[in-house]
Design a protein around this motif. Structure first.
Motif, mmCIF file in Angstrom:
data_model
loop_
_atom_site.group_PDB
_atom_site.id
_atom_site.type_symbol
_atom_site.label_atom_id
_atom_site.label_comp_id
_atom_site.label_asym_id
_atom_site.label_seq_id
_atom_site.Cartn_x
_atom_site.Cartn_y
_atom_site.Cartn_z
ATOM 1 N N LEU A 186 0.877 -1.173 0.000
ATOM 2 C CA LEU A 186 0.000 0.000 0.000
ATOM 3 C C LEU A 186 0.908 1.215 0.000
ATOM 4 O O LEU A 186 2.028 1.165 0.503
ATOM 5 N N GLN A 190 -2.199 6.904 -1.691
ATOM 6 C CA GLN A 190 -3.611 6.497 -1.764
ATOM 7 C C GLN A 190 -4.313 6.755 -0.443
ATOM 8 O O GLN A 190 -5.433 6.300 -0.237
ATOM 9 N N TRP A 195 -7.993 4.811 4.546
ATOM 10 C CA TRP A 195 -6.715 4.099 4.427
ATOM 11 C C TRP A 195 -6.543 3.055 5.526
ATOM 12 O O TRP A 195 -6.149 1.918 5.276
ATOM 13 N N ARG A 198 -8.572 0.096 4.851
ATOM 14 C CA ARG A 198 -7.982 -0.763 3.808
ATOM 15 C C ARG A 198 -6.884 -1.641 4.372
ATOM 16 O O ARG A 198 -6.790 -2.826 4.065
ATOM 17 N N LEU A 199 -6.043 -1.017 5.199
ATOM 18 C CA LEU A 199 -4.953 -1.783 5.807
ATOM 19 C C LEU A 199 -5.527 -2.923 6.646
ATOM 20 O O LEU A 199 -5.079 -4.069 6.556
ATOM 21 N N ASP A 202 -6.925 -5.578 4.388
ATOM 22 C CA ASP A 202 -5.848 -6.368 3.782
ATOM 23 C C ASP A 202 -5.271 -7.373 4.778
ATOM 24 O O ASP A 202 -5.020 -8.532 4.435
#
Lengths: 226, 313
Positions: A186, A190, A195, A198-199, A202
């Motif tokens: 990542l 972005q 964020w 998203r982390l 993931d």
């Protein structure tokens, strides 16, 4: 880190002891090793359940990179006495930071400097060791780092099994196979409002990509879940 | 004590295996060349892994007897670790598992000391009785029976049963069996592994009727009978050279190894099916985990040991 003796001890510790231990006692299997960075600067981000996590992550990188790998760790915990401080600073090579905003200014400034020097930083965004195979809420520090260094890849990893081999609060190591899954990088560019989400997504996707660990329930389990 | 120098028969067999593997590698290369559109990656990985396994096994057998014992102890440890990592365990039992791991060096120590009485009762009697005591001291009764049962089952297969290979190694050379323990180890290990390959090849050639469709759908009567028959024939040929057995009893030993290997294979298949996994791990590329490779030995090694021990030692 300085001193040729400490450097040699660090090299021996990782390339003989840690690598042998990871190979025989853990039998570490790595999914998508090719996604690891060839060189710094980079940030490796992983779940944290065990003191073994740092050793496992450092063993993933080639020996030539060792001098440039720095785990970020809690100063209040690892520098609490002279011998532990020597081991943490000189052998493991930690970047000590102050937890809980006790210090002045930006607590992550030493990490910024390490990334500017092109080092590979190991970062546990949960802030402390949690329950095995469960992800505690992520602290915001990692987002600040990614924003400050938008060109630096943030590579999520999931470590499975270390919390069973050497969990928090246990001194007795018991051999178990451990798995590591490496995710796609990542970048801070972005870094929108989502964020952190998203982390987290993931990391959980990496966890779900590994075969699940099976536990019998047992009573101690319920105590741990309180 | 075991001889420091390997008997010529041992060296010749190992050299023959390297030659056989070279031929197999050539055959795989020819297949790849003839039909490049098909995916040969698994077969290639499997053959490459055989090279590594044969090299490690040969080194362990040829360099020194204590190295051979250490090698078989390591196999037991890794197999037990793979098993304990696969099965459900209780968090409360970490300390019990630590003691379970300690049985590995002790079991191989009894073997190194030639202490047959202890070797044969240590896991079935002392381990069986004492590990549940350690569990009781922890005080958690939920799933107690399942945890104690699965733990002992793993110790019996991967420590007790597998350690019979090392016990074979310690059997002395006799006028009837000049190749000594190393010859016996080679006999049972090589025949068991060949039996696996032969059952696979025969199964591909003329396999139709499944033996145990709910446990291991890949196993056919053609593969089983063809494999066991070939193993029996090979054993009859090799027995006078490597063991104290003549051609006739060698054939009986081959039949025993072939059938036992099949049973070990399907028993571990049943475990994997119960746990909902295909391979026990990914330690050996193309094969799966260590348990996928040694499953048949967990049955053939102890059965062959007691067969030969009863008849000749």
């Amino acid at each position: 880190m300085n001193g040729p003796i400490n450097r040699a001890l660090r090299w021996l510790f990782f390339n003989v002891l840690v690598r042998g231990f990871v190979l025989l006692a853990l039998g570490l299997s790595v999914r998508h090793r090719e996604r690891l960075p060839g060189q710094g600067p980079a940030i490796l981000v992983a779940n944290h359940n065990s003191h073994l996590d740092t050793l496992i992550l450092m063993s993933l990188l080639p020996p030539a990179q060792l001098a440039r790998v720095r785990p970020v760790a809690a100063g209040d915990y690892f520098l609490r006495n002279r011998w532990l401080a020597w081991f943490a600073r000189e052998i493991i090579g930690i970047i000590p930071i102050q937890r809980g905003g006790a210090g002045h200014g930006n607590p992550l400034a030493p990490v910024d400097q390490a990334l500017e020097r092109g080092e590979i930083v190991i970062f546990f965004p949960e802030g402390t060791r949690g329950e095995p195979e469960q992800l505690a809420p992520l602290k915001k520090g990692i987002r600040h780092l990614a924003l400050h260094h938008p060109e630096v890849p943030v590579i999520p990893l999931w470590i499975q099994g270390a919390g069973r081999a050497l969990p928090r609060g246990e001194a007795l190591f018991v051999p178990f196979f451990c798995d590591v899954a490496v995710g796609h990088a990542l970048y801070g560019q972005q870094a929108g409002a989502d964020w952190m989400e998203r982390l987290k997504r993931d990391l959980l996707a990496l966890r779900d990509s590994l075969p699940p660990l099976q536990w019998y329930q047992g009573r101690v389990d319920e105590d741990a879940d309180r | 004590m075991i001889h420091a120098m390997p008997h010529p028969a041992v060296t010749v067999i190992l050299a023959g295996l390297f030659l056989l593997l070279a031929l197999a590698s050539l055959a795989v290369a020819a297949l790849r060349h003839a039909r490049p559109q098909r995916d040969w990656s698994e077969l290639s990985a499997r053959t490459r892994s055989w090279w590594v396994m044969l090299a490690v096994f040969s080194a362990a057998m040829l360099l020194s007897p204590s190295l051979s014992l250490a090698f078989f102890a390591l196999i037991s440890f890794l197999a037990l670790k793979e098993y304990l990592s696969l099965i459900p365990t209780r968090r409360a039992d970490r300390r019990v598992l630590f003691w379970a791991y300690l049985t590995v060096p002790l079991q191989y120590l009894w073997i190194a000391q030639d202490w047959y009485g202890m070797f044969i009762v240590f896991i079935p009697v002392y381990g069986f009785l004492m590990l549940p005591l350690r569990m009781v001291l922890i005080g958690d009764t939920r799933d107690f029976l399942r945890a104690a049962g699965t733990l002992h089952w793993g110790l019996m297969l991967f420590v007790f049963a597998l350690s019979h290979i090392a016990a074979l190694l310690m059997l002395p050379a006799t006028p009837l069996a000049p190749a000594g323990g190393a010859g016996l180890v080679l006999f049972v290990v090589v025949l068991t592994q060949l039996n696996d390959v032969l059952q696979y090849l025969w199964g591909h050639a003329l396999g139709r009727q499944r033996v145990l469709p709910t446990v291991s759908p890949g196993k056919t009567w053609g593969g089983l009978l063809g494999g066991v028959a070939t193993t029996t024939a090979l054993a009859a040929l090799a027995a006078p050279w490597l063991t104290p057995l003549g051609h006739g009893m060698g054939a009986v030993a081959g039949l025993l190894i072939g059938l036992a290997g099949f049973i070990g294979d399907v028993v571990i298949s049943a475990v994997k099916r119960d746990l909902g996994i295909k391979d026990s791990g990914n330690l050996i590329p193309g094969h799966g985990g260590l348990l996928d490779r040694i499953d048949s030995l967990t049955y053939s090694a102890p059965l062959f040991f007691h067969f030969i021990h009863y008849l000749h030692y």
